[in-house]
Design a protein around this motif. Structure first.
Motif, PDB file in Angstrom:
ATOM      1  N   TYR A  31       0.820  -1.218   0.000  1.00  0.00           N
ATOM      2  CA  TYR A  31       0.000   0.000   0.000  1.00  0.00           C
ATOM      3  C   TYR A  31       0.854   1.267   0.000  1.00  0.00           C
ATOM      4  O   TYR A  31       0.441   2.289  -0.552  1.00  0.00           O
TER       5      TYR A  31
ATOM      6  N   TYR B 212       0.171   4.065  -3.173  1.00  0.00           N
ATOM      7  CA  TYR B 212      -0.362   5.404  -2.914  1.00  0.00           C
ATOM      8  C   TYR B 212       0.764   6.363  -2.519  1.00  0.00           C
ATOM      9  O   TYR B 212       1.016   6.600  -1.331  1.00  0.00           O
TER      10      TYR B 212
ATOM     11  N   PHE C  41      -9.196   1.207  -0.628  1.00  0.00           N
ATOM     12  CA  PHE C  41      -8.276   1.539   0.455  1.00  0.00           C
ATOM     13  C   PHE C  41      -8.349   3.036   0.707  1.00  0.00           C
ATOM     14  O   PHE C  41      -8.072   3.841  -0.187  1.00  0.00           O
TER      15      PHE C  41
ATOM     16  N   MET D 127      -4.987  -0.911   6.490  1.00  0.00           N
ATOM     17  CA  MET D 127      -4.269  -2.028   5.870  1.00  0.00           C
ATOM     18  C   MET D 127      -4.796  -3.359   6.369  1.00  0.00           C
ATOM     19  O   MET D 127      -5.058  -4.278   5.592  1.00  0.00           O
TER      20      MET D 127
END
Length: 450
Positions: A271, A275, A362, A311
């Motif tokens: 992640y 991002y 997310f 997460m």
């Protein structure tokens, strides 16, 4: 039988194979077809799968009322051990938690804080390479790293030979988990796993006896280390753990930490790489921390806490948990019989649209404080309590994960030191589902000053 709707799945295996392949997809498909509660059929019995908050709370409370007990497949229970926390119920479970819990409270973690930070810094330095000659590491290295973190908090410095033996034996041990039955047939994965367990127990016994010989109860490590708290802790009757129970519970802790932490670290890298803007905000927060690191500042960091919480919501390492009924029960107009399994799906609860807007996206805004400047869309924010039945990542009720604060500290320290000191490149991320869920990948880090 009067149970919620579902299909029967495959002959003999039921829904077990679909669960192994992709528990998140299996949960999603069943919810779409049958609703938030549905009958579940597997090799170890039939029962009901729950995904909603009230139902999950009800399942948790059944054990508290003495109507159900925790259930793990016989293969898992055998490989962990009959004296471990997950294997006992009732009074014995309460007595055992009374000894284990003090070793993992936030106050106890303060005593391991510097030790864990040192392990993190040492490993990150070992993985780093120059931009001119980048070296990519597989996230599999996090398995040894996870083992080092727990062993260092427990025993301090131990021989590299034993660390390697424990790591190698746990790799073999894990390969026995998919076995259908706990039958010792020479040459099979389960037989090799059981042999590995024997070697693990022998090494743990050596470490325990060595620790007690060198660190009596009134010594600093006897009072302040994780192992000291476990060795010398006593239940309400004033009795310490037997060495056999101590070994079984260390196997459980290593099982819980070895692969669940490995999977969580891989998901963290995934992640971060996905991002960049969020990576930058996390980096800004990490750089702002006081030096030396402060336990409370790290624990309460809003962006990091929101990131890790999201997460785990997206990729919980453990997909479900089960209770076995000790007597017949009624719920929502249905009947469940003694011996049936009541299961809750972590994926189902964590992707529930009633709790989480756009649940398959997310978004750390869900868990940011109301007044945080990064909270641009208040509608996405979730009111879910992070220890409630809407967020069962670490279990709940009387079975709340004893080591959940330890796991969070490991991830916070890793993320902080990574963001403060290194540039990160991640490639080849691949979703993993069994025996734990998360992302595996390859990564390369280089010092920022280059």
């Amino acid at each position: 039988r009067n149970l919620p709707p579902s299909d029967l799945g495959l002959p003999f295996f039921g829904h077990f194979i679909a669960f192994l392949r992709n528990p998140e997809e299996q949960s999603r498909n069943h919810i779409k077809k049958y609703g938030q509660s549905y009958a579940y059929h597997g090799m170890h019995g039939s029962g009901v799968m729950f995904t909603q908050e009230d139902d999950i709370k009800w399942v948790w409370n059944l054990e508290r009322k003495g109507q159900a007990v925790s259930y793990w497949p016989p293969v898992v229970a055998t490989l962990i051990g009959k004296g471990a926390l997950i294997s006992v119920s009732g009074k014995r479970h309460k007595l055992l938690r009374r000894i284990l819990e003090p070793a993992f409270t936030p106050n106890a973690l303060r005593d391991y804080f510097q030790t864990l930070d040192g392990v993190v810094l040492e490993n990150l330095s070992g993985w780093s390479s120059s931009k001119d000659k980048p070296v990519f590491y597989s996230s599999v290295v996090f398995k040894m790293f996870s083992l080092q973190l727990l062993l260092s908090a427990a025993f301090g410095q131990i021989e590299d030979r034993i660390k390697k033996q424990l790591h190698d034996d746990f790799v073999v041990w894990f390969q026995g988990l998919p076995a259908i039955k706990p039958w010792y047939i020479p040459g099979t994965a389960f037989a090799k796993a059981l042999d590995a367990r024997g070697r693990i127990l022998a090494n743990l016994e050596y470490l325990i006896k060595k620790f007690k010989a060198e660190n009596p109860e009134d010594s600093k490590l006897g009072q302040k280390s994780l192992m000291g708290r476990l060795c010398y802790g006593k239940d309400e009757n004033g009795d310490p753990l037997s060495i056999e129970a101590l070994k079984d519970n260390l196997v459980l802790m290593l099982f819980a930490g070895h692969d669940t932490t490995y999977a969580s670290l891989g998901s963290t890298l995934h992640y971060l790489s996905l991002y960049p803007e969020m990576h930058a905000e996390l980096e800004k927060e990490a750089i702002s921390f006081r030096d030396p690191l402060d336990f409370d500042e790290l624990k309460n960091a809003p962006v990091m806490t929101a990131f890790l919480t999201e997460m785990w919501r997206m990729d919980p390492p453990v997909a479900r948990a089960q209770r076995m009924l000790l007597n017949d029960v009624e719920f929502s107009g249905f009947n469940a019989k003694k011996g049936m399994l009541l299961t809750y799906s972590c994926h189902g609860a964590l992707k529930n649209e009633e709790t989480y807007a756009s649940p398959y996206t997310f978004d750390i805004q869900r868990f940011l404080p109301n007044d945080h400047p990064l909270l641009l869309d208040p509608k996405i924010r979730s009111d879910s309590n992070k220890v409630s039945a809407t967020y069962p990542v670490f279990g709940g009720g009387s079975r709340m994960c004893v080591g959940n604060h330890f796991a969070k500290l490991e991830l916070r320290l890793f993320l902080t030191r990574l963001l403060q000191k290194y540039k990160l490149v991640v490639r080849n991320s691949e979703k993993a589902h069994f025996p734990v869920g998360g992302w595996k990948n390859e990564f390369y880090i280089s010092p920022k000053q280059e």
